[in-house]
Design a protein around this motif. Structure first.
Motif, short mmCIF file in Angstrom:
data_model
loop_
_atom_site.label_atom_id
_atom_site.label_comp_id
_atom_site.label_asym_id
_atom_site.label_seq_id
_atom_site.Cartn_x
_atom_site.Cartn_y
_atom_site.Cartn_z
N ALA A 55 0.82 -1.21 0.00
CA ALA A 55 0.00 0.00 0.00
C ALA A 55 0.86 1.26 0.00
O ALA A 55 0.55 2.23 -0.71
N ALA A 56 1.94 1.25 0.78
CA ALA A 56 2.81 2.42 0.83
C ALA A 56 3.43 2.70 -0.53
O ALA A 56 3.49 3.86 -0.97
N VAL A 85 14.89 1.08 5.79
CA VAL A 85 15.64 1.53 6.97
C VAL A 85 14.90 1.17 8.25
O VAL A 85 15.51 0.76 9.25
N ALA A 86 13.57 1.29 8.25
CA ALA A 86 12.79 0.94 9.44
C ALA A 86 12.99 -0.53 9.80
O ALA A 86 13.18 -0.88 10.97
N ALA A 231 0.86 4.67 6.37
CA ALA A 231 1.43 3.37 6.04
C ALA A 231 2.89 3.29 6.48
O ALA A 231 3.33 2.28 7.05
N LEU A 232 3.66 4.35 6.24
CA LEU A 232 5.07 4.35 6.65
C LEU A 232 5.21 4.27 8.16
O LEU A 232 6.07 3.56 8.69
N LEU A 237 6.41 0.86 13.09
CA LEU A 237 5.97 0.30 14.38
C LEU A 237 5.79 -1.22 14.30
O LEU A 237 6.12 -1.95 15.25
N LEU A 238 5.27 -1.72 13.19
CA LEU A 238 5.12 -3.17 13.04
C LEU A 238 6.47 -3.86 12.94
O LEU A 238 6.66 -4.98 13.45
N ALA A 239 7.43 -3.19 12.28
CA ALA A 239 8.77 -3.77 12.18
C ALA A 239 9.41 -3.90 13.56
O ALA A 239 10.07 -4.90 13.86
N LYS A 240 9.19 -2.90 14.39
CA LYS A 240 9.72 -2.96 15.76
C LYS A 240 9.10 -4.12 16.53
O LYS A 240 9.77 -4.79 17.33
#
Length: 368
Positions: A55-56, A85-86, A231-232, A237-240
């Motif tokens: 989506a992003a 990077v996230a 989305a970003l 936050l989901l990656a964390k």
């Protein structure tokens, strides 16, 4: 990026549903409504992360079409870099095994996946359906030349620098290398979108011209801009949330820690990779190569500078130099790609060569 006068008045359901669902899950996690480490929550977070990345990229492309070149390409590259990077920083901060090398593993995997996997599939599928496809040698050679220089500076030279023995750069070396990578990438974007745009257009008589993108309306553009930011933020936050679970899953499966880099690179490259493969299948190999090589260049040209700065600011160790077998495989890949892109014509044989290298890359990643 070609523009037309038609308006885009509809947005795919998944394009707005994925960020909103991800945001709801993040809010529930932050509000302690759901247990963050529960397996169903982690599985749902992984699904939402996957969908939100798509989506992003979609919303970044919509806004990019509206703002036009060269700002459109820059915006799209920045959006993809934020995602990459996230994911990298989330693993770095987890301080798990191999966390100091996740940036190297991700960038190396991105280069290998693009030059061998994505390009190999594009050439194989395009050649199987259309026999022979043609493209602009000047554009492809320029992109590959920049990619080879960036990959060598970031992934090979650290092994031979004397100021900090080992696969590391000193902080001052990191900053200079990061700035150099960013500057070279910036020059490439200028050449691709302004000075020598004709080098990257479909050559006459080589197949259907690249279809013009329809210009989105102001309403759709504004909505995409808001959803892009959402989305970003959700990806970060989901990656964390998922990075510790990913580390555990890799360790429990008995896989090398370098697999984490392959997973991150695959997730980031998947949207553009699918678009590149579709373009090649539709006899648009020029568009396909532009997408594939451009995504690899953004991955290394923007990610390395950002990660380098974060490493210095956060005092986090950053391993960049590749092991000997990876250096050999990278050299073979760049050499083969140079031969493939030197003629302006592609066949299934060249696709087969790239896919064999891709298979070896996967083999040495999972069974080193």
């Amino acid at each position: 990026m070609a523009l037309a006068t038609d308006k885009i008045e509809r947005m795919p359901i998944w394009a707005w549903a994925a960020p909103l669902a991800a945001a709801a899950l993040v809010a529930a996690k932050l509000g302690h409504v759901v247990p963050a480490d529960a397996m169903p929550v982690l599985a749902l977070a992984a699904v939402f992360l996957f969908a939100t990345v798509f989506a992003a990229v979609h919303h970044a492309e919509v806004v990019a079409i509206r703002v036009g070149e060269p700002f459109g390409s820059i915006l799209l590259a920045v959006a993809v870099t934020v995602i990459e990077v996230a994911l990298i920083v989330s693993v770095m901060l987890s301080a798990g095994p191999g966390s100091d090398a996740v940036a190297r593993d991700t960038v190396y995997s991105a280069v290998m996946i693009v030059l061998t996997g994505v390009v190999g599939l594009c050439l194989m599928l395009g050649g199987a359906r259309h026999h022979e496809q043609t493209f602009q040698v000047q554009g492809a050679s320029a992109a590959l030349g920049v990619l080879g220089v960036l990959a060598t500076i970031a992934l090979v030279l650290p092994n031979f620098a004397l100021a900090n023995p080992g696969p590391f750069y000193t902080p001052i070396q990191l900053i200079i290398v990061g700035l150099s990578s960013l500057a070279l990438y910036g020059v490439f974007v200028f050449v691709q979108t302004v000075r020598h745009l004709d080098y990257f257009l479909v050559p006459d008589g080589s197949g259907p011209a690249e279809p013009a993108h329809r210009v989105p309306s102001n309403r759709i553009t504004a909505l995409s801009a808001v959803l892009l930011l959402l989305a970003l933020a959700c990806v970060v936050l989901l990656a964390k949330t998922l990075s510790p679970a990913l580390d555990r899953a890799v360790a429990n499966a008995g896989l090398p820690v370098t697999v984490v880099g392959v997973v991150i690179a695959s997730l980031v490259l998947l949207p553009e990779g699918i678009s590149a493969i579709r373009a090649a299948h539709g006899n648009q190999i020029q568009v396909s190569l532009n997408l594939a090589l451009g995504s690899a260049l953004a991955s290394i040209g923007l990610t390395i500078p950002v990660v380098a700065v974060l490493s210095v600011v956060l005092a986090q160790p950053l391993t960049l130099g590749l092991a000997p077998k990876e250096m050999v495989l990278l050299t073979l890949t760049l050499f083969s790609s140079t031969l493939t892109l030197a003629t302006g014509r592609t066949t299934v044989l060249q696709g087969a060569v790239h896919l064999v290298i891709f298979a070896v890359f996967l083999l040495l990643t999972f069974v080193p």
